[in-house]
Design an enzyme around this catalytic site. Sequence first.
Site, mmCIF file in Angstrom:
data_model
loop_
_atom_site.group_PDB
_atom_site.id
_atom_site.type_symbol
_atom_site.label_atom_id
_atom_site.label_comp_id
_atom_site.label_asym_id
_atom_site.label_seq_id
_atom_site.Cartn_x
_atom_site.Cartn_y
_atom_site.Cartn_z
ATOM 1 N N ASP A 93 -9.520 8.950 19.122
ATOM 2 C CA ASP A 93 -8.736 7.860 18.544
ATOM 3 C C ASP A 93 -7.235 8.048 18.744
ATOM 4 O O ASP A 93 -6.466 7.104 18.577
ATOM 5 C CB ASP A 93 -9.018 7.744 17.035
ATOM 6 C CG ASP A 93 -10.435 7.258 16.759
ATOM 7 O OD1 ASP A 93 -11.009 6.649 17.668
ATOM 8 O OD2 ASP A 93 -10.934 7.491 15.653
ATOM 9 N N GLY B 119 4.038 -1.201 15.805
ATOM 10 C CA GLY B 119 4.565 -1.741 17.050
ATOM 11 C C GLY B 119 3.471 -2.275 17.938
ATOM 12 O O GLY B 119 3.616 -3.307 18.595
ATOM 13 N N LEU B 120 2.330 -1.577 17.959
ATOM 14 C CA LEU B 120 1.187 -2.033 18.746
ATOM 15 C C LEU B 120 0.682 -3.366 18.224
ATOM 16 O O LEU B 120 0.357 -4.278 18.991
ATOM 17 C CB LEU B 120 0.074 -0.980 18.689
ATOM 18 C CG LEU B 120 -1.205 -1.292 19.476
ATOM 19 C CD1 LEU B 120 -0.899 -1.380 20.961
ATOM 20 C CD2 LEU B 120 -2.257 -0.218 19.207
ATOM 21 N N ASP C 252 38.951 9.230 -4.723
ATOM 22 C CA ASP C 252 38.078 10.220 -4.094
ATOM 23 C C ASP C 252 36.846 10.537 -4.937
ATOM 24 O O ASP C 252 36.163 11.528 -4.704
ATOM 25 C CB ASP C 252 38.852 11.522 -3.843
ATOM 26 C CG ASP C 252 39.449 11.565 -2.441
ATOM 27 O OD1 ASP C 252 39.390 10.526 -1.766
ATOM 28 O OD2 ASP C 252 39.971 12.608 -2.035
#
Length: 534
Positions: free
Chosen positions: A287, A422-423, A36
Site C-alpha cells: 500500500d 494531494g492525490l 519590546d
Amino acid sequence: MQLTVWTYEGPPHVGAMRVATGMQDMHYVLHAPQGDTYADLLFTMIERRKERPPVTYTTFQARDLGADTAELFQTAAREAYERFAPQAMIVGASCTAELIQDDPGGLARALDLPVPTIPLELPSYSKKENWGAAETFYQIVRHLAGANAPEPDHEPPARDAQARWTCNLLGPTALGFRHRDDIIEVTRLLAEIGVDVNVVAPMGATPADIARLGEADFNVVLYPEIAHVTATWLKRTFRQPMTTVVPIGVGATREFIAEVGEITGIDVAPLLDDERSRLPWYSRSIDSTYLTGKRVFIFGDATHALATARAAEEEMGFKVVGLGTYSREFARDVRAAAKQYGVEALITDDYLDVEEAIMAVQPELVLGTQMERHIAKRLGIGCAVISAPVHVQDYPARYAPQMGFEGANVLFDTWVHPLVMGLEEHLLGMFRDDFEFNDEQGPSHHGHLAARAAIETPAANSNETGVVVAEPVVAADAATNEPGWTEDAEEELKKIPFFVRGKARRNTEKFAVEQGLATITLETLYDAKAHFGR
C-alpha cells in the site's frame, strides 16, 4: 541585520525568555524600552500558555534617556524580587537597550539580592534566538550546578551496582516544537530500559533542580541547539557521559536505545526486538508504493532537519532533493548530511532563498517550518511542519511527540497526510469533466433528482436563451510580458498531475516567450512538451 517580513529566529533575549518561561521559580528582568514587550504574545497566543512569561521589563521611554536609566533598572529588579520571590533571577538587556550600555549584571550585583542573580551577555547584533537560549541555559547551569562541582582531580565515588541508573533530559524549552510530548515519550522509553530521570531542564526545572544536575549518571541531549554546550560542560565538570543520538524516527530511536545500553551496561536487546511502531510495517507493505521515490525538500532547525532527512530517505522511501537549516552553528553537520544525499546544503535565514530553492527543484512534498508551509501553499505543493518556528495549530492539545516509537507513528501520519490529500485533489481535478463527477452533477445520494436539478439550473456561462457563450482567450499580461492562455490550454494543463503542473506551466510560458507567442494555445502546450522532452 536586515528588514524582513518573516524571520526564523528572534533576537537572543527571546531565547533567554524561552528558557525562563519553561522553568519554575525563575524570573527574568529585562532592560528593554517600551515596545519590546511583544514577546509575551509568542507564549500566550501561539503556545497557548495560561500564564504570561516570568519577565519584568523596565519599559523605559525616550524621555527616560535623559535621566538615569540605570536607576530605573535597579528599581525594576528590586520590585520584581519583592513581588515574585523567585529562587533565582537572570538579568539582561534587549537588543535596543544593549545600545545604552547600562550593564544589567553589574547593576543587579550592586543590589545584593538574597537569591542568585545571573547576568546574561547576549550580543543581539551578531547572535540569534537559539544561541541565546543555549547561552542562557549554560550560564544558569554554571552558576547553580557549578557550586556543587567537585575538584578537577577528584575521583568520582564508586557506583552502587544495585542502584537504578539516572539521567538528566536536557534541552526542552518553552515555545519548542513538541517538547512537552517528547519529554513524556523519552521518559517512558528510558523507564522501559531501566533508567530514571533525575531532572528535566530547563523546561519544568526549578533553580534547586538545576543545582542537582550533577547527581545523575549521564545526560540525554534532546535538542543539541539548546543543550549541547551545557552537556559538554557537565561532562567535563561532573564526568557525566552524554548521548549523541536524537531519537526521531525508528532507526534513530533504536540507535538511541543502543547508546543508552552502551553507557549503562544494561541489556537492551528485548526492547530493540520489540517493533511497536507501525511505520516500518507500512513502509514495507504494498500500500505504500505510491510513496516510494517521492521528492522531498527539508528545511528547519538542525536537529529536526537532520533527523527528518534520515527518516524520509531510509524509512519512508522518499528522495531528498533539498536539505537546509537556519541554524548556522550546525552548518557543518547539515552540509555533511546533505553530501550523503547528493544535494547541496542550504544554510540561510532568508525565507526568500528557501522559496527560490523549492521552486528550482519542484518537490512533491515540503517538510519545514511555518514559513515553508506558506511557501508550499502558494506553490501548490504538499507540506508538513517538522520544526519551529511554528504557529498555534502546531501546538496540538493531543499527544503528538516527534521522538521515540510513538513519535515515528506521528511522523508517518503527518508526512503522508499532505500526499494523500494531494492525490485526492489531483483525482478530483482529473475527473472534473466526467459525466458522473462533473461540477454540475448533483449529490449522488439524491439519485435521479440530482441530475434533474443540474439540468434545470442554467449554466454560469450561458446567456438568457440558453446558448453557451465561449470563454474569451486570456489576454497576455503587457506589464510582465507573459503570454496568456486559451481556455482549452488551461483545461489541458489541469490534467497534468498537481505535483508537476507548476513546472509544466513555467516551461510552457518560457517556450512561448522564446517563440515570440503572445497566447498559449493547446498546440503550444504540446509543442512545449515535445521541446522539453527531448
